[in-house]
Motif scaffolding. Structure first.
Motif, short mmCIF file in Angstrom:
data_model
loop_
_atom_site.label_atom_id
_atom_site.label_comp_id
_atom_site.label_asym_id
_atom_site.label_seq_id
_atom_site.Cartn_x
_atom_site.Cartn_y
_atom_site.Cartn_z
N ARG A 286 0.85 -1.20 0.00
CA ARG A 286 0.00 0.00 0.00
C ARG A 286 0.88 1.24 0.00
NH1 ARG A 286 -2.24 -3.03 4.00
NH2 ARG A 286 -1.49 -1.58 5.61
N LEU A 287 0.59 2.15 -0.92
CA LEU A 287 1.30 3.42 -1.02
C LEU A 287 0.28 4.54 -0.99
CD1 LEU A 287 3.03 1.25 -2.79
CD2 LEU A 287 4.20 3.27 -3.64
N SER A 288 0.63 5.64 -0.35
CA SER A 288 -0.26 6.80 -0.34
C SER A 288 0.55 8.07 -0.56
CB SER A 288 -1.04 6.89 0.97
OG SER A 288 -0.17 7.14 2.06
N LEU A 289 0.02 8.97 -1.39
CA LEU A 289 0.65 10.26 -1.63
C LEU A 289 -0.25 11.36 -1.08
CD1 LEU A 289 1.82 8.48 -4.23
CD2 LEU A 289 2.74 10.73 -4.81
N SER A 290 0.31 12.21 -0.25
CA SER A 290 -0.40 13.36 0.29
C SER A 290 0.59 14.52 0.37
CB SER A 290 -0.97 13.03 1.67
OG SER A 290 0.06 12.64 2.57
N LEU A 302 5.22 10.43 0.50
CA LEU A 302 4.92 9.13 -0.09
C LEU A 302 5.18 8.08 0.99
CD1 LEU A 302 5.72 7.85 -3.63
CD2 LEU A 302 5.92 6.35 -1.66
N ALA A 303 4.08 7.53 1.51
CA ALA A 303 4.17 6.56 2.61
C ALA A 303 3.90 5.16 2.09
CB ALA A 303 3.16 6.92 3.70
N THR A 362 8.18 6.66 5.11
CA THR A 362 7.56 7.83 4.50
C THR A 362 8.67 8.72 3.96
OG1 THR A 362 5.66 7.79 6.00
CG2 THR A 362 6.08 9.83 4.81
N PHE A 363 8.65 8.94 2.65
CA PHE A 363 9.61 9.85 2.02
C PHE A 363 8.95 11.21 1.86
CE2 PHE A 363 11.46 5.81 1.03
CZ PHE A 363 12.82 6.05 0.95
#
Length: 372
Positions: A286-290, A302-303, A362-363
């Protein structure tokens, strides 16, 4: 070590004062000075640019301009004053002294209070700082030249490796496909290893060329719609994402940033690819961009829920060819995150990571926003 015969430019319209300065400096046992003199500000600026002195003795009050205007006239293309300047005035004025120091003067002396001793100290400090600055500039120029040579060599090497690698890859694939029945199990295993090694080498060359191209291409700044760009990246990486069975969520309000589209694309392609490589095999990836705003910058997060990174490796992972795991566990070249850092630095941004081993990373990518 300072030069044995430092160059001094005396910019003062009073010939008596100039004679006093020369007489004082002739008493200095440390150096034998070379003197140049001018009476006006404009001619003094031209003289200093031509002579490149180790130190400038500058009278605050000149016939055409004052000392602060003189300092402004010395500013070079980098926005700094490339000379050590000692401002001189007829009376003590703390406000002028403060302005002079803020404008780039190294020291401030009052003429009526001047002695050979305090003039020597001021000039010695100026010469030492001037010598140190020139040495550092020379080292910086040498380092930049060496870096450019290394980058050019790496680019040429990677480019020239293409032809023999294609031949090795082609012939090994022919053996693997057309002659596998003539080989025993060990032979097939060896040929398969050659094919895999060629694939890895091809990717290494691609990544190395991508890294070196960053330094050799012009940067074109413009507003970039980050949401649209990320969606394009995800579509182009759809096969890779599906193979990893990854779920990516993207915030709908990703901002407009100001930068180079190609560099920003490389940043997020490599970050997403990194997350797909270092995933946990037993969990869905799972990747999420916020994002959030930090002044005139957008900070994109980017977590992932991958294997994580120990804090002691936070800086190391952005170095070229640095890998924390063997290729048999997590394939890669150790160049992807170096590309991310190089591209982010060139855009005037910053990249860092926060992580918990075993839980994910998290980058954070900090980029200038397009603020109208």
């Amino acid at each position: 070590m300072a030069e044995k015969n430092p160059t001094i430019c005396i910019i003062d319209d009073n010939p008596v004062d100039r004679e006093v300065f020369r007489r004082y400096l002739l008493q200095d046992t440390r150096y034998h000075y070379q003197f140049y003199e001018e009476e006006t500000g404009e001619e003094g600026i031209a003289l200093c640019r031509r002579v490149q002195p180790d130190c400038i003795l500058l009278d605050y009050t000149l016939p055409d301009i004052n000392g602060l205007e003189f300092l402004a006239g010395l500013v070079d293309s980098s926005g700094s004053i490339p000379f050590a300047v000692i401002m001189l005035a007829g009376m003590g004025d703390e406000s002028i002294a403060l302005q002079a120091m803020k404008s780039g003067a190294q020291d401030y002396l009052v003429k009526n209070e001047m002695t050979p001793g305090n003039l020597f100290r001021a000039i010695h400090n100026a010469i030492e700082r001037s010598t140190m600055r020139r040495t550092l500039e020379k080292h910086q120029q040498d380092l930049e030249q060496k870096n450019q040579e290394i980058q050019a060599f790496a680019y040429a090497l990677a480019h020239d490796l293409r032809a023999p690698l294609r031949a090795i890859t082609g012939f090994s694939q022919i053996v693997a496909q057309d002659y596998k029945d003539a080989l025993d199990a060990d032979g097939r295993h060896y040929v398969d290893n050659i094919v895999d090694a060629c694939t890895q080498m091809d990717r290494l060359i691609d990544d190395l060329l991508s890294y070196t191209r960053i330094e050799h291409r012009a940067i074109h700044y413009k507003p970039v719609a980050l949401g649209y760009l990320v969606q394009q990246i995800i579509e182009n990486m759809a096969e890779r994402i599906n193979q990893a069975q990854a779920l990516i969520t993207v915030a709908e309000d990703l901002p407009m940033v100001y930068g180079d589209t190609t560099l920003i694309n490389q940043i997020f392609v490599n970050l997403i690819d990194n997350a797909l490589v270092y995933r946990k095999p037993d969990d869905q990836t799972r990747l999420s961009l916020s994002w959030y705003q930090d002044g005139d910058f957008a900070v994109v997060r980017l977590a992932d829920n991958g294997i994580g990174i120990a804090p002691k490796h936070y800086e190391r992972i952005f170095n070229l060819f640095q890998r924390l795991h063997g290729d048999e566990l997590y394939p890669g070249t150790g160049i992807g995150l170096a590309i991310v850092k190089k591209a982010t630095d060139l855009l005037g941004g910053h990249v860092w990571v926060e992580s918990t081993p075993g839980e994910g990373s998290t980058f954070f990518v900090k980029l200038p926003m397009n603020i109208s």
